[in-house]
Design a protein around this motif. Sequence first.
Motif, PDB file in Angstrom:
ATOM      1  N   ASP A   1       0.865  -1.181   0.000  1.00  0.00           N
ATOM      2  CA  ASP A   1       0.000   0.000   0.000  1.00  0.00           C
ATOM      3  C   ASP A   1       0.902   1.231   0.000  1.00  0.00           C
ATOM      4  O   ASP A   1       1.685   1.426   0.934  1.00  0.00           O
ATOM      5  CB  ASP A   1      -0.893  -0.020   1.241  1.00  0.00           C
ATOM      6  CG  ASP A   1      -1.962   1.047   1.212  1.00  0.00           C
ATOM      7  OD1 ASP A   1      -1.722   2.127   0.623  1.00  0.00           O
ATOM      8  OD2 ASP A   1      -3.031   0.813   1.793  1.00  0.00           O
ATOM      9  N   VAL A   2       0.821   2.033  -1.053  1.00  0.00           N
ATOM     10  CA  VAL A   2       1.678   3.218  -1.168  1.00  0.00           C
ATOM     11  C   VAL A   2       0.875   4.517  -1.073  1.00  0.00           C
ATOM     12  O   VAL A   2       1.376   5.581  -1.414  1.00  0.00           O
ATOM     13  CB  VAL A   2       2.538   3.185  -2.460  1.00  0.00           C
ATOM     14  CG1 VAL A   2       3.524   2.031  -2.419  1.00  0.00           C
ATOM     15  CG2 VAL A   2       1.682   3.132  -3.712  1.00  0.00           C
ATOM     16  N   ARG A   3      -0.361   4.419  -0.605  1.00  0.00           N
ATOM     17  CA  ARG A   3      -1.144   5.644  -0.392  1.00  0.00           C
ATOM     18  C   ARG A   3      -0.400   6.516   0.623  1.00  0.00           C
ATOM     19  O   ARG A   3       0.079   6.020   1.631  1.00  0.00           O
ATOM     20  CB  ARG A   3      -2.545   5.320   0.105  1.00  0.00           C
ATOM     21  CG  ARG A   3      -3.420   4.706  -0.977  1.00  0.00           C
ATOM     22  CD  ARG A   3      -4.754   4.313  -0.443  1.00  0.00           C
ATOM     23  NE  ARG A   3      -4.589   3.022   0.249  1.00  0.00           N
ATOM     24  CZ  ARG A   3      -5.577   2.224   0.587  1.00  0.00           C
ATOM     25  NH1 ARG A   3      -6.820   2.562   0.314  1.00  0.00           N
ATOM     26  NH2 ARG A   3      -5.355   1.092   1.189  1.00  0.00           N
ATOM     27  N   GLY A   4      -0.268   7.769   0.314  1.00  0.00           N
ATOM     28  CA  GLY A   4       0.473   8.674   1.180  1.00  0.00           C
ATOM     29  C   GLY A   4       1.963   8.704   0.884  1.00  0.00           C
ATOM     30  O   GLY A   4       2.672   9.559   1.378  1.00  0.00           O
ATOM     31  N   LYS A   5       2.442   7.759   0.076  1.00  0.00           N
ATOM     32  CA  LYS A   5       3.858   7.718  -0.303  1.00  0.00           C
ATOM     33  C   LYS A   5       4.051   8.049  -1.772  1.00  0.00           C
ATOM     34  O   LYS A   5       5.146   8.394  -2.192  1.00  0.00           O
ATOM     35  CB  LYS A   5       4.446   6.328  -0.050  1.00  0.00           C
ATOM     36  CG  LYS A   5       4.471   5.905   1.385  1.00  0.00           C
ATOM     37  CD  LYS A   5       5.027   4.503   1.507  1.00  0.00           C
ATOM     38  CE  LYS A   5       4.918   3.993   2.924  1.00  0.00           C
ATOM     39  NZ  LYS A   5       5.404   2.620   3.033  1.00  0.00           N
ATOM     40  N   SER A   6       3.001   7.878  -2.558  1.00  0.00           N
ATOM     41  CA  SER A   6       3.094   8.088  -4.000  1.00  0.00           C
ATOM     42  C   SER A   6       1.833   8.778  -4.498  1.00  0.00           C
ATOM     43  O   SER A   6       0.728   8.416  -4.094  1.00  0.00           O
ATOM     44  CB  SER A   6       3.252   6.745  -4.718  1.00  0.00           C
ATOM     45  OG  SER A   6       3.153   6.912  -6.114  1.00  0.00           O
ATOM     46  N   ALA A   7       2.026   9.713  -5.393  1.00  0.00           N
ATOM     47  CA  ALA A   7       0.883  10.405  -5.986  1.00  0.00           C
ATOM     48  C   ALA A   7       0.410   9.713  -7.253  1.00  0.00           C
ATOM     49  O   ALA A   7      -0.638  10.052  -7.793  1.00  0.00           O
ATOM     50  CB  ALA A   7       1.266  11.851  -6.304  1.00  0.00           C
TER      51      ALA A   7
END
Length: 122
Positions: free
Chosen positions: A26-32
């Motif tokens: 989960d890369v929500r908050g790490k990648s746009a």
Amino acid sequence: MELETLKQLVVKTLDDMKGQDIKTIDVRGKSAITDMMVIVTGNSNRHVKSLADAVELAVKEAGVQPLGIEGDGQSDWVLLDLNDIILHVMLASTRDYYNLEKLWEVGEGLPQSRPNMLGTPD
């Protein structure tokens, strides 16, 4: 399609096609650019391509139009952009070399308030 439903479809398709070491991050908050990365290992260049093709077909049948695909039948790494999920299908040697899991998992499991050099929270 909801993110969790899409993730389940991708993972099931990879598993059905004998993809190895399937990892979701989960890369929500790490990648746009996306919400989730899925990384899987194929055992040959042909298997890498077949895994990506199978996922592409499965998501299209479910009504999701992939935004793009990078890599070809001779590749050791194929990337399939599903907007909410980016799928990386790689040979084991390529996966070990780039170590995307380590790159994207940085910061997971760290406390929200980290101590500074004096041992007190920032």
